[in-house]
Design a protein around this motif. Structure first.
Motif, PDB file in Angstrom:
ATOM      1  N   HIS A  79      -3.051   0.428  -3.916  1.00 11.71           N
ATOM      2  CA  HIS A  79      -3.172  -0.728  -3.038  1.00 11.71           C
ATOM      3  C   HIS A  79      -3.034  -1.967  -3.909  1.00 11.71           C
ATOM      4  O   HIS A  79      -3.895  -2.247  -4.747  1.00 11.71           O
ATOM      5  CB  HIS A  79      -4.530  -0.700  -2.334  1.00 11.71           C
ATOM      6  CG  HIS A  79      -4.671  -1.702  -1.241  1.00 11.71           C
ATOM      7  ND1 HIS A  79      -5.720  -1.693  -0.352  1.00 11.71           N
ATOM      8  CD2 HIS A  79      -3.912  -2.766  -0.872  1.00 11.71           C
ATOM      9  CE1 HIS A  79      -5.605  -2.687   0.503  1.00 11.71           C
ATOM     10  NE2 HIS A  79      -4.504  -3.355   0.201  1.00 11.71           N
ATOM     11  N   GLU A 126      -3.930   6.917  -3.325  1.00 10.30           N
ATOM     12  CA  GLU A 126      -3.505   5.611  -2.811  1.00 10.30           C
ATOM     13  C   GLU A 126      -3.395   4.584  -3.932  1.00 10.30           C
ATOM     14  O   GLU A 126      -4.233   4.526  -4.824  1.00 10.30           O
ATOM     15  CB  GLU A 126      -4.517   5.111  -1.770  1.00 10.30           C
ATOM     16  CG  GLU A 126      -4.153   3.763  -1.149  1.00 10.30           C
ATOM     17  CD  GLU A 126      -5.248   3.253  -0.223  1.00 10.30           C
ATOM     18  OE1 GLU A 126      -5.113   3.447   0.993  1.00 10.30           O
ATOM     19  OE2 GLU A 126      -6.243   2.672  -0.723  1.00 10.30           O
ATOM     20  N   ARG A 142       0.462   5.336   0.233  1.00 17.10           N
ATOM     21  CA  ARG A 142      -0.452   6.451   0.487  1.00 17.10           C
ATOM     22  C   ARG A 142       0.326   7.762   0.321  1.00 17.10           C
ATOM     23  O   ARG A 142       1.359   7.958   0.959  1.00 17.10           O
ATOM     24  CB  ARG A 142      -1.058   6.348   1.887  1.00 17.10           C
ATOM     25  CG  ARG A 142      -1.943   5.124   2.072  1.00 17.10           C
ATOM     26  CD  ARG A 142      -2.590   5.091   3.456  1.00 17.10           C
ATOM     27  NE  ARG A 142      -3.493   3.963   3.596  1.00 17.10           N
ATOM     28  CZ  ARG A 142      -3.137   2.768   4.051  1.00 17.10           C
ATOM     29  NH1 ARG A 142      -1.869   2.561   4.407  1.00 17.10           N
ATOM     30  NH2 ARG A 142      -4.007   1.787   4.150  1.00 17.10           N
ATOM     31  N   VAL A 190       0.854  -1.184   0.000  1.00 15.67           N
ATOM     32  CA  VAL A 190       0.000   0.000   0.000  1.00 15.67           C
ATOM     33  C   VAL A 190       0.888   1.231   0.000  1.00 15.67           C
ATOM     34  O   VAL A 190       1.798   1.359   0.830  1.00 15.67           O
ATOM     35  CB  VAL A 190      -0.932   0.031   1.231  1.00 15.67           C
ATOM     36  CG1 VAL A 190      -1.874   1.240   1.142  1.00 15.67           C
ATOM     37  CG2 VAL A 190      -1.733  -1.265   1.351  1.00 15.67           C
TER      38      VAL A 190
END
Length: 459
Positions: A403, A401, A349, A347
């Motif tokens: 993911h 983001e 961010r 992930v």
């Protein structure tokens, strides 16, 4: 022949051997999640189709069961094709298409049902209705739902005799007697030569028609795969007609490998699986796992949420149960890391909308972000031609983001909590190559990596 570490998938549903395709009959029944899938247990070609079967208590850890449906009757002797399921009065009903090849080589299809009291042993009920007039034998993939008035509806993909795609809708009060209500869409249309795997999603404010049209010509960044899967937003009338516009068709997945999705509803959540995936026969037979005697996989389960006028696909929060080890690091412009395993979750961010960057995974898959266009382009090497190929999408919101669920031969990339999704297979023999490189002139972010555990019981 065993699966190699270079290609085996540890937390996706794959066949033990043979060919897997469409997810079928998704259901929550007697405290377990049931996933069925098209399966050829005898080879890696598209024939001899049965329904494979796995179950789970948590949508994460899956256990294989005996084959649920196999060709055995005059109406399905040459294949158990795709369809859906419903739970009614304590029983699980499966709806499927029976494929028949006649002695003279002609083909026929029958929309059929089977029922079970335990979710494992199924009694076939036979064909539900006559083949509709005005349509070729390409009528298949029944999906059933119940409306607020207690009526049952069945939608099925079809091809008209003029070789254009369509979907037909049927109505029943008892799941036994069905009456054809005609085309699901009111408007005249020409949109591909066949519509497969139709599905209906119902939200408080809108209804959504999901289907997989074949034969759409490529248009810029759209429709670049051999077959497409997408949706249109509208409303279902009391007469069972869908009021929506085909020109608003929106692809569900922007990657290379996604097709034939199916949904089911559990505790007010709409969950979806797809197939990774449809490809040309030549490309399919060049997939390296063919030499190991198996091919293809299902996507991870996704939760479907309607927001901002589009469908968001979000990885289920239950998937966090797979996490075993985690690393968190800040990113300042550039960096390189090593995946903790070939079954990983990553992930990224961003603190604010990033500058343009490149993200390279295992020196094999590259993700390019263009700041000015706010677009993502995903690159991979085609295993048949050995040439680079790409898929691209312009985002509706600033990039916040990325993911990713990364396996030895698959990646599912969820952008901005599922605003866009890219699903793909890739094949790399070197299991020691686990690098993740981020290259940018000006981007601040936090990277989290997790090693994920195996979740498929191979017994």
């Amino acid at each position: 022949m065993s699966k190699s570490d270079a290609y085996n998938l540890k937390y996706h549903i794959t066949p033990t051997h043979g060919l897997l395709n469409d997810p079928n009959g998704l259901a929550y029944f007697q405290g377990q999640y049931h996933v069925f899938y098209q399966w050829n247990p005898y080879g890696t070609e598209h024939k001899n189709k049965s329904w494979g079967h796995v179950v789970s208590d948590d949508l994460v850890n899956w256990h294989r069961k005996e084959t649920a449906l196999v060709p055995s009757e005059w109406y399905d002797k040459d294949g158990i094709y795709s369809g859906g399921s419903i739970v009614h009065e304590g029983k699980l009903y499966l709806f499927y298409t029976g494929n028949v090849i006649n002695k003279d080589g002609t083909r026929a299809s029958y929309q059929c049902a089977a029922v079970s009291e335990d979710g494992h042993q199924f009694q076939k009920l036979g064909p539900l209705f006559e083949h509709p007039a005005g349509y070729t034998r390409h009528v298949r993939d029944p999906k059933v739902w119940k409306d607020d008035s207690g009526n049952w509806w069945l939608i099925v993909g079809a091809q008209r005799e003029d070789l254009t795609g369509d979907a037909l809708v049927y109505k029943s009060e008892d799941l036994i007697s069905w009456s054809c209500q005609g085309s699901f869409l009111e408007q005249e249309h020409s949109f591909g030569y066949m519509w497969e795997c139709p599905d209906v999603l119902q939200f408080p404010e809108h209804d959504v028609f999901v289907f997989s049209p074949q034969g759409l010509p490529e248009e810029g960044d759209q429709y670049k795969n051999p077959n497409q899967s997408g949706y249109i937003i509208g409303r279902i009338s009391e007469s069972g007609k869908f009021l929506g516009t085909l020109s608003d068709f929106n692809e569900l997945d922007r990657g290379f490998d996604f097709y034939a999705p199916q949904t089911f509803k559990v505790n007010n959540r709409i969950l979806m699986f797809g197939w990774m995936s449809a490809m040309t026969e030549e490309t399919e037979q060049a997939v390296p796992t063919i030499e190991e005697g198996w091919v293809h996989a299902l996507t991870l389960p996704r939760e479907i949420v309607f927001a901002d006028g589009v469908l968001y696909q979000r990885p289920l929060h239950e998937l966090q149960l797979l996490r075993q080890h985690e690393v968190h690091e800040g990113i300042s412009n550039s960096g390189q890391w090593s995946l903790p395993s070939l079954a990983a979750e990553v992930v990224i961010r961003f603190m604010e909308q990033p500058d343009s960057f490149q993200l390279i995974i295992r020196n094999s898959v590259q993700i390019d972000y263009d700041h000015e266009q706010n677009s993502l382009t995903v690159w991979r090497t085609n295993w048949l031609t050995n040439e680079k190929e790409h898929r691209r999408a312009v985002l509706g919101h600033s990039l916040a983001e990325l993911h990713m669920f990364i396996e030895s031969s698959s990646i599912e990339l969820f952008v901005n909590e599922g605003e866009e999704v890219f699903s793909l297979r890739y094949f790399l023999e070197d299991t020691n190559e686990r690098s993740v490189r981020f290259e940018s002139d000006c981007s601040e972010a936090v990277l989290s990596m997790y090693r994920l555990q195996e979740s498929i019981d191979e017994e």
